[in-house]
Design a protein around this motif. Sequence first.
Motif, PDB file in Angstrom:
ATOM      1  N   ASP A 183       0.874  -1.178   0.000  1.00  0.00           N
ATOM      2  CA  ASP A 183       0.000   0.000   0.000  1.00  0.00           C
ATOM      3  C   ASP A 183       0.909   1.225   0.000  1.00  0.00           C
ATOM      4  N   ARG A 188      -0.216  -5.552   2.870  1.00  0.00           N
ATOM      5  CA  ARG A 188      -1.485  -6.116   3.340  1.00  0.00           C
ATOM      6  C   ARG A 188      -1.676  -7.454   2.619  1.00  0.00           C
ATOM      7  N   TYR A 200      -3.215 -10.252   0.297  1.00  0.00           N
ATOM      8  CA  TYR A 200      -3.901 -10.086  -0.975  1.00  0.00           C
ATOM      9  C   TYR A 200      -4.154 -11.460  -1.581  1.00  0.00           C
TER      10      TYR A 200
END
Length: 96
Positions: free
Chosen positions: A14, A21, A23
Amino acid sequence: MNKIFSARVALRWDPYHGKYRPYVLPEDELKCSLLEDRMDKVIACAGCGKPVKFGESFTSLEIHTESGFGFMVCPMCIDQETERARAAEAMRQEKE
């Protein structure tokens, strides 16, 4: 030799928050890839899931393995990732 690397879960960087994060890769019958032995092999874009030839794809700036290797994305997705990276950098510059 078939697909060398394939995974179902990856990490997505990000650029606005400066952290990874979890995914989930968009895989159906085509798989997302890091490396292939043929440039004409059709893979799934790790960003949007659309079919793309490996030789016409780009290493993602955002979607990586835990080791930091980038999955392949289509030209449209690399353009979007590049724009997000530029926008995040511009935001950081404004804060300084």
